[in-house]
Enzyme design. Sequence first.
Site, short mmCIF file in Angstrom:
data_model
loop_
_atom_site.label_atom_id
_atom_site.label_comp_id
_atom_site.label_asym_id
_atom_site.label_seq_id
_atom_site.Cartn_x
_atom_site.Cartn_y
_atom_site.Cartn_z
N ASP A 30 31.75 32.71 40.63
CA ASP A 30 31.54 33.26 41.67
C ASP A 30 32.60 34.50 41.19
O ASP A 30 33.39 34.33 40.41
CB ASP A 30 31.96 32.75 43.17
CG ASP A 30 32.20 33.70 44.08
OD1 ASP A 30 31.41 34.53 44.31
OD2 ASP A 30 33.35 33.75 44.71
N LEU A 31 32.50 35.54 41.63
CA LEU A 31 33.48 36.74 41.33
C LEU A 31 34.76 36.92 42.10
O LEU A 31 35.69 36.92 41.89
CB LEU A 31 32.57 38.04 41.41
CG LEU A 31 33.21 39.24 40.93
CD1 LEU A 31 33.93 39.15 39.57
CD2 LEU A 31 32.44 40.67 41.23
N ASP A 32 34.35 37.31 43.59
CA ASP A 32 35.36 37.78 44.47
C ASP A 32 36.08 36.40 44.65
O ASP A 32 35.59 35.51 45.27
CB ASP A 32 34.97 38.12 45.75
CG ASP A 32 34.05 39.36 45.50
OD1 ASP A 32 34.57 40.20 44.54
OD2 ASP A 32 32.96 39.83 46.04
N LYS A 57 34.13 36.23 53.48
CA LYS A 57 34.06 35.91 52.13
C LYS A 57 32.70 35.23 51.46
O LYS A 57 32.23 34.12 52.37
CB LYS A 57 35.25 35.02 51.64
CG LYS A 57 36.74 35.53 51.67
CD LYS A 57 37.74 34.96 51.06
CE LYS A 57 38.93 35.83 51.15
NZ LYS A 57 40.08 35.01 50.61
N LYS A 95 24.19 33.07 49.60
CA LYS A 95 24.85 31.78 49.66
C LYS A 95 24.91 31.41 51.15
O LYS A 95 25.18 32.34 52.08
CB LYS A 95 26.12 31.45 49.07
CG LYS A 95 26.29 32.07 47.68
CD LYS A 95 27.49 32.33 47.22
CE LYS A 95 27.27 32.92 45.80
NZ LYS A 95 28.63 33.35 45.11
N SER A 113 27.13 35.92 41.99
CA SER A 113 27.95 36.65 42.91
C SER A 113 26.95 37.43 43.97
O SER A 113 25.92 37.92 43.56
CB SER A 113 28.95 37.60 42.43
OG SER A 113 29.18 38.72 43.33
N ALA A 114 27.39 37.39 45.27
CA ALA A 114 26.38 38.35 46.29
C ALA A 114 26.72 39.75 46.10
O ALA A 114 26.20 40.44 46.79
CB ALA A 114 27.02 37.67 47.72
N GLU A 165 33.93 28.30 42.80
CA GLU A 165 33.66 28.87 44.09
C GLU A 165 34.93 28.69 44.96
O GLU A 165 35.40 27.85 44.94
CB GLU A 165 32.43 28.35 44.90
CG GLU A 165 31.02 28.95 44.82
CD GLU A 165 31.18 30.49 45.55
OE1 GLU A 165 32.23 30.84 46.47
OE2 GLU A 165 30.09 31.06 45.67
N ASP A 166 35.14 30.05 45.78
CA ASP A 166 36.17 29.87 46.59
C ASP A 166 35.80 29.88 48.09
O ASP A 166 36.63 29.53 48.96
CB ASP A 166 37.21 31.04 46.57
CG ASP A 166 36.75 32.24 47.04
OD1 ASP A 166 35.21 32.55 46.61
OD2 ASP A 166 37.06 33.13 47.65
N THR A 224 38.83 40.91 45.32
CA THR A 224 38.22 42.02 45.98
C THR A 224 38.32 42.03 47.48
O THR A 224 38.10 43.00 48.35
CB THR A 224 37.12 42.33 45.45
OG1 THR A 224 36.43 41.32 45.54
CG2 THR A 224 37.13 42.90 44.04
C1 G6P Z 1 31.04 38.71 47.92
C2 G6P Z 1 32.24 39.07 48.79
C3 G6P Z 1 31.85 39.30 50.29
C4 G6P Z 1 31.05 40.80 49.93
C5 G6P Z 1 29.52 40.34 49.42
C6 G6P Z 1 28.72 41.71 49.04
O1 G6P Z 1 30.32 37.59 48.42
O2 G6P Z 1 32.94 38.01 48.85
O3 G6P Z 1 32.79 39.60 50.98
O4 G6P Z 1 30.38 41.12 51.34
O5 G6P Z 1 30.26 40.06 48.06
O6 G6P Z 1 29.51 42.52 48.38
P1 G6P Z 1 29.18 44.12 48.16
O7 G6P Z 1 29.76 44.49 47.01
O8 G6P Z 1 27.57 43.96 47.67
O9 G6P Z 1 29.08 44.88 49.36
MG MG Z 2 34.07 34.26 46.54
#
Ligand code: G6P
Ligand code: MG
Length: 215
Positions: free
Chosen positions: A9-11, A45, A145, A114-115, A169-170, A17
């Site tokens: 996962d990224l964030d 998140k 997710k 990542s989402a 994943e966090d 972020t």
């Molecule tokens: C991640 C973050 C979420 C965020 C989502 C979409 O999953 O944890 O907080 O809303 O990405 O990010 P975006 O950059 O597409 O708005």
């Molecule tokens: Mg995350």
Amino acid sequence: MTYKACLFDLDGVLVDTAIYHFQAWKNLGTKFGYALTEEQNEQLKGVSRVESLNRILAWANYSATEEEKSTWLIEKNENYLDLISNMNPSEILPGVLDFLHQIKQAGYKIALGSASKNAEIILSKTGLIEWFDLIIDGNKVTKSKPDPEVFLKGASGLGFLPTECIVFEDAQAGVEAAKAGNMHAIGIGDAEMLRQADKVIPNFVGIQASELLQF
Ligand code: G6P
Ligand code: MG
């Protein structure tokens, strides 16, 4: 079991972020007189942009028109892009680069799950992009997710079975997604919060990949 790939996962796992998302959502909240709290931001998140707005509007008890919603989604993202415009390699979370070195050397393939629709920008700005064999982000999936789609696409894109993949994943929804996809899930953060994970580490600092992944 011999694992072949690590899906990240990224964030909150590779970079933080959440602080920028929080700022951008708070700024947006001023349009309908709502002050988002840090606790609520925690619950966003791993949640997609559209779903995040829907949740915030529900908390604010504000029934927005479709037009307002689409304008606000654009505004939030423009503000967010502005906030992340100066991101750089110093924002890679502690221990991450060392861990990536270890798994690359051990022959693991590396993918992103990542989402975020802004994942590539963030990976480029931080220089993390060079580590990735495959990027599955919010532009490539239709289900958020805890649906396992993002990780299943990562596994199949790399040519592996889900059971050959380890997910980092966090977010609770992310751990659920990994388990729903039949993958090994390593939670990053608080073990109480990430009960469904097979193992939880607080962060990557000092982590020996050979011990964690048993290779
Ligand atoms: C991640 C973050 C979420 C965020 C989502 C979409 O999953 O944890 O907080 O809303 O990405 O990010 P975006 O950059 O597409 O708005
Ligand atoms: Mg995350």
